[in-house]
Design an enzyme around this catalytic site. Structure first.
Site, PDB file in Angstrom:
ATOM      1  N   HIS A 348       2.430   0.566  11.409  1.00 44.01           N
ATOM      2  CA  HIS A 348       1.559   0.618  10.215  1.00 44.01           C
ATOM      3  C   HIS A 348       0.744   1.819  10.072  1.00 44.01           C
ATOM      4  O   HIS A 348      -0.210   1.885   9.019  1.00 44.01           O
ATOM      5  CB  HIS A 348       0.709  -0.697  10.181  1.00 44.01           C
ATOM      6  N   LYS A 536     -10.718  -2.306  -1.556  1.00 43.81           N
ATOM      7  CA  LYS A 536     -10.098  -2.026  -0.384  1.00 43.81           C
ATOM      8  C   LYS A 536     -11.000  -2.009   0.746  1.00 43.81           C
ATOM      9  O   LYS A 536     -12.189  -1.821   0.608  1.00 43.81           O
ATOM     10  CB  LYS A 536      -8.898  -0.712  -0.370  1.00 43.81           C
ATOM     11  N   ARG A 537     -10.509  -2.049   2.133  1.00 41.55           N
ATOM     12  CA  ARG A 537     -11.303  -2.062   3.016  1.00 41.55           C
ATOM     13  C   ARG A 537     -12.221  -0.803   3.143  1.00 41.55           C
ATOM     14  O   ARG A 537     -11.490   0.113   2.714  1.00 41.55           O
ATOM     15  CB  ARG A 537     -10.648  -2.117   4.529  1.00 41.55           C
ATOM     16  N   LYS A 542     -10.247   6.278   3.533  1.00 40.89           N
ATOM     17  CA  LYS A 542      -9.738   5.848   1.954  1.00 40.89           C
ATOM     18  C   LYS A 542     -10.522   6.563   1.155  1.00 40.89           C
ATOM     19  O   LYS A 542     -10.459   6.490  -0.248  1.00 40.89           O
ATOM     20  CB  LYS A 542      -9.809   4.468   1.939  1.00 40.89           C
ATOM     21  N   LYS A 648      -0.067  -3.580  -6.639  1.00 45.72           N
ATOM     22  CA  LYS A 648      -0.790  -4.639  -7.452  1.00 45.72           C
ATOM     23  C   LYS A 648      -1.314  -4.257  -8.873  1.00 45.72           C
ATOM     24  O   LYS A 648      -1.333  -4.791  -9.843  1.00 45.72           O
ATOM     25  CB  LYS A 648      -1.776  -5.471  -6.659  1.00 45.72           C
TER      26      LYS A 648
END
Ligand SMILES: *Cc1c(COP(=O)(O)O)cnc(C)c1O
Length: 799
Positions: A348, A536-537, A542, A648
């Site tokens: 991952h 998101k986290r 990110k 999504k």
């Protein structure tokens, strides 16, 4: 409805009108349970009759969220339940909201596991999840004075209606102790364990319901309980306290979920959790195999395949070896042949802080027999390189499973599996060409890509019923079972009348979210604004920081010139930070601080609002995603393995502003340049900077006035209570040279956001783009992903 009324009466002795929402919730869950339990039994029977090969999905996390609504949907009872509840004068959403999310995961990885279970059952595959029943799930987040505060998530406070305790299927897991090696009369070796600490693993089964197909699979979660041997030599009162103490330390094993996402903490308890999961599961796998198939264990791989979700369950490999050799008397060679045909590993991440390594002394102490086996796997593997790949001899230290006193779990997983997959095309390429290139040289056939996916049932049908209904009106309902048929929507992208209907649905969803935001925060947002979403986290890679810098820039512009003609924008955030991740928490504080200034500044006339919704989880995602116009997917290229939030949001008609990273690249390939907003460094450019240097954040600070102003505002207290409040962010950028290239991508990001704003003004162009995204999103249904795993890796067939 009658049944619901009767159930409420039976359970509570009350009329429905007297019953609380919670009582009605429980009455409804028991109706669903009655419906599914027979199908559950029947499904297992069918698998047995058909001799179906079983796929076991091992994961430390299953972020399943709440189940009542999705269970009703999959049973085909949702419209009926909605109607019955309305007739009884109840708001269905209030009833469904009684369920506490099972937050047994951190983020993307755990949610992926949950989506896969939904698809496995819906496609009629014999695939089941195995995890841990943590008594405390991921912490609940509160924002107090702009700061994240963590509260324990005791999700089992109310009885959990979906779990079934199976005490008679409990198994024992052993830790510590001494290993004795004896020679049997036939010369083979026998290993005996002495003075181990035994823990009881009790399974709790949760039914996983397929979509309108009568299939019910299982998610089995193990709970750690104390196990008392009769003669432990401790007497009386002392024994009582000793037992309580003992019991407490054992229950800790399934006590809580570690809140780290994409990073790991080398804590012994976490290692215990991992072995607890794999030992109980592998014992169960072997027991089941013996019971269900009249085959020798040497043929295990014909009927069993085990997917390990990241390296966390990779001790399953030596555990399988242990059982085959020590309990089933296999030779090493025979055990290894079986083991390496059974396991498949999903990687991952390539980020070094996430690659699991455990001190060998810790494994040796906690799991002495397992350590011996890992050591032997390592010896044989390294010898193999030495003799068969002389050109790789100098690489042995970076390939060895045990090196410099550490056990490298990814290396163990690769060596012990027949398949190694990345989770998006670019991610798999980076694995093959960079991170794992030496392994790729030795095992080229093991490596393969399986791009992540999401269940369109939860993320479209259930979360966005208005959009789903409209789609079905336009193209019929076949897309529900075959999500790729969403592609037929392409025929309508120029149909203005229809586009207006899609617009109307989005507007209604935005109104609903605006109401929710008002209830939660007291802030009014105008549903005509652009809803720009980053959920998101919280992670440096990110780059929520890039987003908030852009917002500060817009605010600065508006302050200088309040009459700028700009479509009002609402920036919505949802993000939890790991409790020990200081910089991430500082970014949360910064977002909230900027919000507290921007939202109350009359000078900007409501053109800008910043909303941080606390406690981002699956249920909150279901509320936000249908209302999003813009999807922020702005990770530093090469860092986001795949992402699933991007999928999504796309499926719900949001347009992506993103970097060429993870699955964004595949979204871009599908929808084309004109239906997505791509900006920033490419993965090659980023990797090149990391390898060869050449980036100086300070240069940008000195040459770009907009950037300098923002950083100086951070430093001088313009957004804080005092100077230097955000000093760690400031230092990280200017003194640690901006490791995630926030400043480097700042200008292209701003320019691309200008394009987003312009595009939004042209209603029909925007709606056309949005519909294009929905049309192509079927490719990212986890049905597609699971189908590919089933064909290429698992070799399992539909019932
Ligand atoms: C989908 C999802 C994620 C993953 O989001 P990314 O944007 O891919 O990181 C995390 N948390 C929840 C609750 C989700 O539903």
């Amino acid at each position: 409805m009658e049944k619901l009324q009767a159930n409420v009466m039976k359970d509570t002795g009350k009329e429905v009108s007297e019953a609380s929402n919670k009582e009605i919730f429980y009455a409804l869950t028991s109706i669903v349970n009655e419906e599914i339990v027979p199908a559950w039994v029947a499904t297992q029977k069918k698998y047995k009759e058909k001799n179906s090969k079983q796929m076991y999905y091992l994961s430390m996390e299953f972020l399943i969220g709440s189940l009542l609504k999705s269970n009703l949907l999959n049973c085909g009872l949702l419209p009926l339940a909605d109607l019955a509840l309305q007739k009884l004068g109840r708001n269905p959403e209030m009833i469904y909201a009684q369920e506490h999310d099972a937050g047994l995961g951190n983020g993307g990885l755990g949610r992926l596991a949950a989506c896969f279970l939904d698809s496995l059952a819906s496609l009629q595959y014999a695939g089941h999840g195995y995890g841990i029943r943590y008594r405390y799930g991921l912490f609940e987040q509160r924002i107090i004075h702009g700061n994240q505060v963590e509260l324990p998530d005791y999700w089992l406070k109310d009885p959990y209606p979906w779990e079934h305790r199976k005490e008679n299927e409990a198994v024992h897991v052993q830790f510590h102790g001494k290993v004795h090696m004896l020679q049997r009369t036939d010369g083979s070796l026998e290993f005996k364990y002495e003075n181990t600490d035994k823990v009881m693993a009790v399974p709790y089964d949760i039914p996983i319901i397929g979509y309108e197909n009568n299939v019910v699979n299982t998610l089995r979660l193990w709970s750690a309980e104390a196990y008392f041997e009769e003669n432990d030599g401790i007497e009386g009162n002392h024994k009582y306290f000793h037992e309580l103490d003992h019991q407490h330390s054992i229950e800790q094993i399934s006590g809580f979920l570690y809140p780290d996402d994409s990073s790991y903490e080398g804590k012994e308890l976490r290692l215990k959790q991992q072995y607890f999961l794999v030992s109980s599961t592998i014992q169960h796998v072997i027991k089941n195999f013996k019971k269900d198939f009249q085959l020798p264990l040497s043929r295990l791989a014909e009927k069993v395949v085990i997917q390990i979700n990241d390296t966390h369950p990779s001790l399953a490999i030596p555990e399988m070896m242990r059982i085959l050799m020590d309990e089933e008397r296999f030779s090493w060679e025979d055990a290894w042949k079986v083991t390496t045909k059974v396991f498949a590993y999903t990687n991952h991440t390539t980020m070094s802080e996430a690659l699991e390594k455990w001190p060998k002394s810790m494994i040796n102490y906690l799991l002495p027999r397992i350590y011996m086996i890992i050591d032997e796997i390592n010896e044989r593997f390294c010898q193999g390189i030495w003799f068969d790949y002389p050109e790789l001899r100098d690489k042995i230290p970076e390939m060895a499973i045990i090196a410099y006193e550490q056990v490298h779990m990814a290396r163990l997983a690769i060596v012990g599996s027949f398949s190694v997959n990345g989770v998006a095309r670019i991610h798999t390429e980076i694995l093959k060409k960079q991170e794992m290139k030496n392994f790729y040289t030795i095992f080229p056939d093991r490596f393969n890509n399986k791009t992540n996916g999401i269940t369109h049932r939860r993320w479209l049908l259930q979360a966005n019923p208005k959009l789903a209904t409209l789609i079905s009106e336009v193209i019929g309902t076949q897309w529900i079972k075959r999500p790729k048929q969403l592609i037929s929507l392409l025929k309508y992208t120029k149909d203005r009348g229809l586009l207006e209907k899609f617009d109307q649905v989005k507007l209604e969803n935005k109104k609903a979210l605006a109401n929710f935001i008002f209830d939660r925060t007291g802030i009014t947002v105008d549903e005509q604004s652009i809803f720009d979403v980053q959920i998101k986290r919280l992670h440096e890679y990110k780059r929520q920081l890039l987003n908030i810098f852009h917002i500060i820039y817009l605010y600065n512009e508006l302050k200088e010139n309040p009459s700028i003609d700009m479509t009002p924008r609402i920036f919505i955030f949802g993000a939890k930070a790991a409790p020990s991740y200081h910089l991430a928490k500082e970014v949360i504080k910064l977002i909230n601080t900027v919000a507290s200034i921007v939202n109350y500044d009359p000078a900007i006339q409501g053109k800008l609002k910043v909303i941080f919704l606390e406690n981002y989880n699956v249920s909150l995602a279901e509320k936000i995603i249908p209302a999003a116009d813009v999807s922020e997917q702005i990770s530093t290229a090469s860092k986001e393995a795949s992402g699933t939030g991007n999928m999504k949001l796309m499926m719900n008609g949001a347009l992506t502003i993103g970097t060429l990273d993870g699955a964004n690249i595949e979204i871009h390939d599908l929808v084309g340049d004109s239906n997505i907003f791509i900006f920033g460094l490419t993965a090659d450019e980023v990797l090149n900077y990391y390898q060869n240097g050449g980036y100086l954040a300070r240069d940008i600070y000195h040459t770009d006035d907009r950037v300098r102003k923002i950083l100086d505002q951070l430093n001088k207290g313009a957004f804080g209570l005092h100077d230097m409040e955000f000093k760690d962010i400031y230092y990280n950028i200017l003194y640690h040279n901006d490791p995630y290239f926030v400043l480097k991508d700042f200008e292209p990001y701003i320019e691309t956001h200008e394009l987003v704003e312009q595009a939004y003004r042209d209603r029909f162009t925007w709606l056309n783009m949005s519909l294009n995204n929905i049309a192509y999103s079927g490719k990212f249904s986890s049905d597609q992903t699971v189908q590919e795993y089933a064909n290429d890796i698992w070799k399992i067939k539909r019932l």
